[in-house]
Design a protein around this motif. Structure first.
Motif, PDB file in Angstrom:
ATOM      1  N   TYR A   1     -26.437 -15.780 -17.272  1.00 30.97           N
ATOM      2  CA  TYR A   1     -26.392 -16.012 -18.720  1.00 30.97           C
ATOM      3  C   TYR A   1     -27.556 -15.338 -19.459  1.00 30.97           C
ATOM      4  CZ  TYR A   1     -29.523 -19.929 -17.363  1.00 30.97           C
ATOM      5  OH  TYR A   1     -30.529 -20.710 -16.833  1.00 30.97           O
ATOM      6  N   LEU A   2     -28.192 -14.353 -18.837  1.00 30.92           N
ATOM      7  CA  LEU A   2     -29.400 -13.751 -19.416  1.00 30.92           C
ATOM      8  C   LEU A   2     -29.123 -12.735 -20.519  1.00 30.92           C
ATOM      9  CD1 LEU A   2     -31.520 -13.250 -16.178  1.00 30.92           C
ATOM     10  CD2 LEU A   2     -31.731 -15.051 -17.904  1.00 30.92           C
ATOM     11  N   SER A   3     -27.871 -12.351 -20.715  1.00 35.58           N
ATOM     12  CA  SER A   3     -27.578 -11.338 -21.722  1.00 35.58           C
ATOM     13  C   SER A   3     -26.391 -11.758 -22.579  1.00 35.58           C
ATOM     14  CB  SER A   3     -27.290  -9.992 -21.050  1.00 35.58           C
ATOM     15  OG  SER A   3     -27.076  -8.993 -22.021  1.00 35.58           O
ATOM     16  N   PRO A   4     -26.551 -12.818 -23.383  1.00 36.95           N
ATOM     17  CA  PRO A   4     -25.436 -13.281 -24.211  1.00 36.95           C
ATOM     18  C   PRO A   4     -25.141 -12.331 -25.361  1.00 36.95           C
ATOM     19  CG  PRO A   4     -27.420 -14.477 -24.778  1.00 36.95           C
ATOM     20  CD  PRO A   4     -27.772 -13.622 -23.586  1.00 36.95           C
ATOM     21  N   ILE A   5     -23.893 -12.301 -25.788  1.00 36.72           N
ATOM     22  CA  ILE A   5     -23.527 -11.530 -26.980  1.00 36.72           C
ATOM     23  C   ILE A   5     -23.071 -12.465 -28.099  1.00 36.72           C
ATOM     24  CG2 ILE A   5     -22.952  -9.431 -25.724  1.00 36.72           C
ATOM     25  CD1 ILE A   5     -20.000 -10.233 -25.945  1.00 36.72           C
ATOM     26  N   ALA A   6     -23.130 -13.780 -27.849  1.00 40.74           N
ATOM     27  CA  ALA A   6     -22.742 -14.780 -28.839  1.00 40.74           C
ATOM     28  C   ALA A   6     -23.460 -16.085 -28.504  1.00 40.74           C
ATOM     29  CB  ALA A   6     -21.224 -14.976 -28.827  1.00 40.74           C
ATOM     30  N   PRO A   7     -23.555 -17.016 -29.447  1.00 40.55           N
ATOM     31  CA  PRO A   7     -24.212 -18.299 -29.165  1.00 40.55           C
ATOM     32  C   PRO A   7     -23.458 -19.080 -28.090  1.00 40.55           C
ATOM     33  CG  PRO A   7     -23.961 -17.952 -31.531  1.00 40.55           C
ATOM     34  CD  PRO A   7     -23.143 -16.904 -30.870  1.00 40.55           C
ATOM     35  N   ASN A   8     -24.199 -19.721 -27.212  1.00 42.45           N
ATOM     36  CA  ASN A   8     -23.583 -20.568 -26.192  1.00 42.45           C
ATOM     37  C   ASN A   8     -23.344 -21.991 -26.695  1.00 42.45           C
ATOM     38  OD1 ASN A   8     -23.150 -19.222 -23.492  1.00 42.45           O
ATOM     39  ND2 ASN A   8     -25.243 -18.556 -23.921  1.00 42.45           N
TER      40      ASN A   8
END
Length: 325
Positions: free
Chosen positions: A298-305
């Motif tokens: 999960y180190l490179s998100p492109i949107a909020p978790n």
């Protein structure tokens, strides 16, 4: 082994002498003037990389340390000390995830493979300045059998502007997900839909122009690394791209949402990337040495978790072009 980094300009003090491991080999050295370089001065976040736009003489060098058993910190720390001792002030320093991980690596300038190699989970970066007309960026990483050091130095700077949106590539918020982690609803993870900007480009164009592409039609059962069977247009296109030029190499990079522990998510994301690689080998006949499988968890998100839609967006597998030689 003492090596001179940068040409002497107005006086001997303009040169920078660093001591590198004895076995270091210079693989790339290019000096251009006038030229420009965007020096990273902060982590990649919210789809942007803060940089200084610099102009002047730009010297790009890459060193390879063959057969090294050193960690990236063991390579990096002595160089950092020498740079500071030479009168530079540190602007920004980071290690992999704290840099912005995958996104930082592809938003900052990196000499192409095979000269420079960057492990997406273990690289270190430093930007520093000596006065207003001497800036440098140091990037260190390592493979299983070699260390790699890249230094980009800009001297006699004409302009050093304020923050600017990163390049190359598409900002994170414009990139499109594929379902590759436990979905918001029970069952099989669903894929995302391409953004209009992606939809206008073929997979080959996306790789050549932006350096990476999301494989948006992949599907995995919840919590599993088993790639669903059936027709997969993105893999067919990727196979055609690799088959057209046997020298092309890509990294298949798995990503997850932020549910669960980091170690488990990294393992799962790497397993899913490996499943994609295996499918390309067994069903499409692509040589295994044209691909490598990595996992970022999960180190490179492109949107909020924090939302179901954001978590689904973050569950994806991307293909990253490593070289075009």
């Amino acid at each position: 082994m003492a090596l001179i980094i940068g040409l002497a300009l107005a006086s001997p003090s303009a040169a920078l002498e660093l001591t590198l491991p004895f076995s270091s080999q210079l693989t790339t050295r290019v000096v251009t003037a006038p030229d420009s370089h965007a020096l990273a001065i902060g982590p990649y976040a919210d789809g942007q990389l803060p940089v200084l736009d610099l102009e002047g003489q730009v010297e790009r060098q890459v060193f390879r340390i063959p057969g090294q058993a050193l960690t990236t910190l063991q390579i990096f720390a002595p160089l950092r000390e020498q740079i500071i001792a030479a009168g530079y002030d540190t602007i920004f320093e980071c290690h992999a995830a704290s840099c912005g991980g995958f996104d930082f690596r592809f938003a900052t300038e990196v000499i192409s493979a095979p000269d420079m190699y960057v492990d997406l989970t273990d690289f270190r970066f430093l930007s520093a300045a000596r006065g207003e007309q001497d800036h440098l960026g140091l990037l260190v990483s390592a493979s299983s059998n070699a260390g790699f050091l890249q230094m980009i130095r800009v001297t006699a700077t004409v302009a050093a502007e304020a923050l600017r949106v990163s390049r190359p590539g598409v900002p994170a918020q414009a990139r499109t997900p594929t379902g590759t982690e436990s979905p918001a609803e029970p069952g099989t993870a669903q894929t995302g839909n391409p953004t209009p900007s992606q939809a206008s480009l073929s997979l080959a164009d996306s790789l050549n122009r932006m350096g990476h592409v999301i494989l948006s039609d992949l599907s995995f059962p919840t919590g599993s690394s088993r790639l669903a069977s059936g027709s997969t247009p993105s893999l067919e296109s990727l196979a055609d791209f690799l088959r057209a030029d046997p020298t092309r190499r890509v990294a298949l990079v798995g990503h997850t949402d932020a549910v669960g522990a980091l170690a488990g998510n990294i393992a799962l994301s790497r397993q899913r990337a490996a499943a994609v690689r295996d499918r390309l080998v067994t069903e499409y006949g692509i040589p295994a040495n044209q691909m490598e499988a990595e996992g970022m968890g999960y180190l490179s998100p492109i949107a909020p978790n924090t939302t179901a839609a954001g978590r689904e967006a973050n569950r994806r597998v991307e293909a990253v072009l490593l070289n075009t030689e």
